[in-house]
Design a protein around this motif. Structure first.
Motif, PDB file in Angstrom:
ATOM      1  N   ARG A  16       0.836  -1.208   0.000  1.00 17.24           N
ATOM      2  CA  ARG A  16       0.000   0.000   0.000  1.00 17.24           C
ATOM      3  C   ARG A  16       0.864   1.249   0.000  1.00 17.24           C
ATOM      4  O   ARG A  16       0.614   2.194  -0.744  1.00 17.24           O
ATOM      5  CB  ARG A  16      -0.891   0.025   1.250  1.00 17.24           C
ATOM      6  N   GLN A  17       1.887   1.238   0.870  1.00 14.45           N
ATOM      7  CA  GLN A  17       2.789   2.399   0.960  1.00 14.45           C
ATOM      8  C   GLN A  17       3.524   2.606  -0.358  1.00 14.45           C
ATOM      9  O   GLN A  17       3.630   3.721  -0.857  1.00 14.45           O
ATOM     10  CB  GLN A  17       3.799   2.199   2.102  1.00 14.45           C
ATOM     11  N   GLN A  18       4.005   1.497  -0.918  1.00 11.73           N
ATOM     12  CA  GLN A  18       4.747   1.578  -2.180  1.00 11.73           C
ATOM     13  C   GLN A  18       3.858   2.147  -3.287  1.00 11.73           C
ATOM     14  O   GLN A  18       4.296   2.956  -4.103  1.00 11.73           O
ATOM     15  CB  GLN A  18       5.248   0.173  -2.553  1.00 11.73           C
ATOM     16  N   ARG A  19       2.608   1.735  -3.282  1.00 10.05           N
ATOM     17  CA  ARG A  19       1.669   2.197  -4.305  1.00 10.05           C
ATOM     18  C   ARG A  19       1.362   3.682  -4.122  1.00 10.05           C
ATOM     19  O   ARG A  19       1.256   4.419  -5.089  1.00 10.05           O
ATOM     20  CB  ARG A  19       0.386   1.360  -4.200  1.00 10.05           C
ATOM     21  N   ARG A  20       1.232   4.084  -2.859  1.00  7.98           N
ATOM     22  CA  ARG A  20       0.914   5.497  -2.584  1.00  7.98           C
ATOM     23  C   ARG A  20       2.068   6.436  -2.909  1.00  7.98           C
ATOM     24  O   ARG A  20       1.863   7.622  -3.137  1.00  7.98           O
ATOM     25  CB  ARG A  20       0.517   5.667  -1.111  1.00  7.98           C
ATOM     26  N   ARG A  21       3.275   5.878  -2.916  1.00  6.23           N
ATOM     27  CA  ARG A  21       4.452   6.727  -3.191  1.00  6.23           C
ATOM     28  C   ARG A  21       4.630   7.053  -4.670  1.00  6.23           C
ATOM     29  O   ARG A  21       5.448   7.880  -5.040  1.00  6.23           O
ATOM     30  CB  ARG A  21       5.733   6.048  -2.663  1.00  6.23           C
ATOM     31  N   ASP A  55     -10.020   3.995 -10.013  1.00  6.40           N
ATOM     32  CA  ASP A  55      -8.865   3.947  -9.110  1.00  6.40           C
ATOM     33  C   ASP A  55      -8.970   5.029  -8.029  1.00  6.40           C
ATOM     34  O   ASP A  55      -9.374   6.152  -8.299  1.00  6.40           O
ATOM     35  CB  ASP A  55      -7.565   4.104  -9.897  1.00  6.40           C
ATOM     36  N   ALA A  56      -8.631   4.655  -6.802  1.00  4.55           N
ATOM     37  CA  ALA A  56      -8.751   5.588  -5.672  1.00  4.55           C
ATOM     38  C   ALA A  56      -7.578   5.493  -4.698  1.00  4.55           C
ATOM     39  O   ALA A  56      -7.348   6.388  -3.909  1.00  4.55           O
ATOM     40  CB  ALA A  56     -10.055   5.327  -4.921  1.00  4.55           C
ATOM     41  N   PHE A  57      -6.843   4.378  -4.758  1.00  6.96           N
ATOM     42  CA  PHE A  57      -5.811   4.147  -3.737  1.00  6.96           C
ATOM     43  C   PHE A  57      -4.439   3.870  -4.341  1.00  6.96           C
ATOM     44  O   PHE A  57      -3.642   3.147  -3.764  1.00  6.96           O
ATOM     45  CB  PHE A  57      -6.215   2.960  -2.850  1.00  6.96           C
ATOM     46  N   THR A  62      -7.598   3.731 -14.461  1.00  8.90           N
ATOM     47  CA  THR A  62      -8.427   3.054 -15.473  1.00  8.90           C
ATOM     48  C   THR A  62      -9.119   4.002 -16.448  1.00  8.90           C
ATOM     49  O   THR A  62      -9.858   3.544 -17.320  1.00  8.90           O
ATOM     50  CB  THR A  62      -9.520   2.220 -14.778  1.00  8.90           C
ATOM     51  N   THR A  63      -8.883   5.308 -16.331  1.00 14.01           N
ATOM     52  CA  THR A  63      -9.581   6.265 -17.209  1.00 14.01           C
ATOM     53  C   THR A  63      -9.408   5.919 -18.687  1.00 14.01           C
ATOM     54  O   THR A  63     -10.378   5.850 -19.442  1.00 14.01           O
ATOM     55  CB  THR A  63      -9.111   7.708 -16.934  1.00 14.01           C
ATOM     56  N   GLY A  64      -8.165   5.670 -19.107  1.00 19.28           N
ATOM     57  CA  GLY A  64      -7.895   5.365 -20.519  1.00 19.28           C
ATOM     58  C   GLY A  64      -8.573   4.093 -20.970  1.00 19.28           C
ATOM     59  O   GLY A  64      -9.092   3.995 -22.084  1.00 19.28           O
ATOM     60  N   LEU A  65      -8.603   3.102 -20.090  1.00 10.11           N
ATOM     61  CA  LEU A  65      -9.218   1.816 -20.404  1.00 10.11           C
ATOM     62  C   LEU A  65     -10.739   1.957 -20.520  1.00 10.11           C
ATOM     63  O   LEU A  65     -11.370   1.383 -21.412  1.00 10.11           O
ATOM     64  CB  LEU A  65      -8.860   0.818 -19.299  1.00 10.11           C
ATOM     65  N   ILE A  66     -11.317   2.743 -19.623  1.00  8.24           N
ATOM     66  CA  ILE A  66     -12.769   2.985 -19.681  1.00  8.24           C
ATOM     67  C   ILE A  66     -13.120   3.727 -20.979  1.00  8.24           C
ATOM     68  O   ILE A  66     -14.075   3.384 -21.667  1.00  8.24           O
ATOM     69  CB  ILE A  66     -13.239   3.770 -18.428  1.00  8.24           C
ATOM     70  N   GLU A  67     -12.295   4.723 -21.336  1.00 12.77           N
ATOM     71  CA  GLU A  67     -12.526   5.465 -22.587  1.00 12.77           C
ATOM     72  C   GLU A  67     -12.413   4.549 -23.796  1.00 12.77           C
ATOM     73  O   GLU A  67     -13.199   4.642 -24.738  1.00 12.77           O
ATOM     74  CB  GLU A  67     -11.521   6.623 -22.694  1.00 12.77           C
ATOM     75  N   LEU A  68     -11.424   3.637 -23.766  1.00 15.91           N
ATOM     76  CA  LEU A  68     -11.262   2.682 -24.868  1.00 15.91           C
ATOM     77  C   LEU A  68     -12.507   1.798 -24.991  1.00 15.91           C
ATOM     78  O   LEU A  68     -13.003   1.566 -26.095  1.00 15.91           O
ATOM     79  CB  LEU A  68     -10.022   1.807 -24.631  1.00 15.91           C
ATOM     80  N   CYS A  69     -13.014   1.332 -23.864  1.00 14.60           N
ATOM     81  CA  CYS A  69     -14.220   0.482 -23.883  1.00 14.60           C
ATOM     82  C   CYS A  69     -15.407   1.225 -24.488  1.00 14.60           C
ATOM     83  O   CYS A  69     -16.162   0.662 -25.291  1.00 14.60           O
ATOM     84  CB  CYS A  69     -14.548  -0.009 -22.474  1.00 14.60           C
ATOM     85  N   GLY A 109     -13.788   5.245   0.869  1.00 16.21           N
ATOM     86  CA  GLY A 109     -12.924   6.211   0.184  1.00 16.21           C
ATOM     87  C   GLY A 109     -12.910   6.158  -1.329  1.00 16.21           C
ATOM     88  O   GLY A 109     -12.123   6.841  -1.965  1.00 16.21           O
ATOM     89  N   MET A 110     -13.782   5.340  -1.920  1.00 16.43           N
ATOM     90  CA  MET A 110     -13.804   5.337  -3.391  1.00 16.43           C
ATOM     91  C   MET A 110     -15.169   5.795  -3.891  1.00 16.43           C
ATOM     92  O   MET A 110     -16.155   5.740  -3.175  1.00 16.43           O
ATOM     93  CB  MET A 110     -13.457   3.952  -3.960  1.00 16.43           C
ATOM     94  N   LEU A 111     -15.187   6.245  -5.136  1.00 16.00           N
ATOM     95  CA  LEU A 111     -16.444   6.678  -5.748  1.00 16.00           C
ATOM     96  C   LEU A 111     -17.187   5.453  -6.267  1.00 16.00           C
ATOM     97  O   LEU A 111     -16.577   4.514  -6.754  1.00 16.00           O
ATOM     98  CB  LEU A 111     -16.152   7.623  -6.916  1.00 16.00           C
ATOM     99  N   GLU A 112     -18.517   5.491  -6.160  1.00 15.88           N
ATOM    100  CA  GLU A 112     -19.287   4.399  -6.756  1.00 15.88           C
ATOM    101  C   GLU A 112     -20.593   4.913  -7.334  1.00 15.88           C
ATOM    102  O   GLU A 112     -21.151   5.903  -6.855  1.00 15.88           O
ATOM    103  CB  GLU A 112     -19.506   3.241  -5.772  1.00 15.88           C
ATOM    104  N   PRO A 113     -21.082   4.238  -8.389  1.00 13.93           N
ATOM    105  CA  PRO A 113     -22.363   4.642  -8.984  1.00 13.93           C
ATOM    106  C   PRO A 113     -23.508   4.283  -8.041  1.00 13.93           C
ATOM    107  O   PRO A 113     -23.372   3.393  -7.208  1.00 13.93           O
ATOM    108  CB  PRO A 113     -22.425   3.819 -10.272  1.00 13.93           C
TER     109      PRO A 113
END
Length: 197
Positions: A16-21, A55-57, A62-69, A109-113
């Motif tokens: 988690r720490q590594q990802r946040r950095r 993505d939140a953490f 995933t923005t680019g992937l969602i746009e591609l879909c 802590g994440m957004l959801e529909p």
């Protein structure tokens, strides 16, 4: 590393720490590399209903992937936690909803529909976030068990594709429970790995 003495909580904390950095530039680069790997992915190309995440953490963005879909006329579904049983449901979102960010903030802590969702077995592909993935395709999640619990309850499961940073790909086997759900494949910026399930 000796997996018998593997402290999963410690491993989760480190990852988690590594990802946040990771800074914005590193995240953007990772997202682009993963997107390039998946752009012509045969399973994604032939599928109609694709489950993704916002993505939140520090996960792979995933923005680019969602746009591609959307560009490929796929139906895009995002997870929503059901308060009653803590399972995930999948809500179909429109391009407009995605761009206007009409989502609610969950207490984790994440957004959801907020609309009604469908059960996971109706998805063709499920792109999953993770903290780590081992050599057998076992995924270490954030600890809430939402994905594993949801997938364990259904016989018919979608194609499960993990998205991760390179450092989240482990070279040893994680201890796992009977209900843990392995991935079909893992995509990182520099690797694409298929698992035999």
């Amino acid at each position: 590393m000796n997996t018998h003495h593997l402290d999963l909580n410690k491993l989760r904390r480190q990852l988690r720490q590594q990802r946040r950095r990771l800074d914005c530039f590193q995240q953007r680069q990772a997202a682009q590399a993963v997107l390039n790997r998946l752009r012509y992915h045969p399973t994604i190309r032939k599928s109609k209903k694709i489950g993704l995440y916002l993505d939140a953490f520090g996960e792979i963005p995933t923005t680019g992937l969602i746009e591609l879909c959307f560009k490929l006329n796929k139906e895009v579904y995002l997870p929503k936690i059901c308060n009653m049983n803590q399972n995930l449901f999948w809500v179909k979102i429109s391009r407009q909803q995605f761009y206007t960010r009409r989502f609610a903030m969950h207490r984790l802590g994440m957004l959801e529909p907020q609309q009604r969702g469908i059960a996971v077995q109706h998805l063709d592909v499920l792109c999953m976030p993770l903290l780590a993935c081992d050599t057998t395709g076992m995924r270490l999640g954030m600890g809430g068990g939402f994905y594993d619990r949801t997938l364990a309850k259904t016989k018919q499961r979608p194609y499960r594709l993990g998205l991760a940073h390179d450092f989240q790909r482990l070279n040893f086997i994680l201890p796992h429970q009977a209900w843990d759900q392995p991935l079909h494949a893992l995509c990182t910026p520099h690797h694409y790995q298929v698992f035999t399930l």
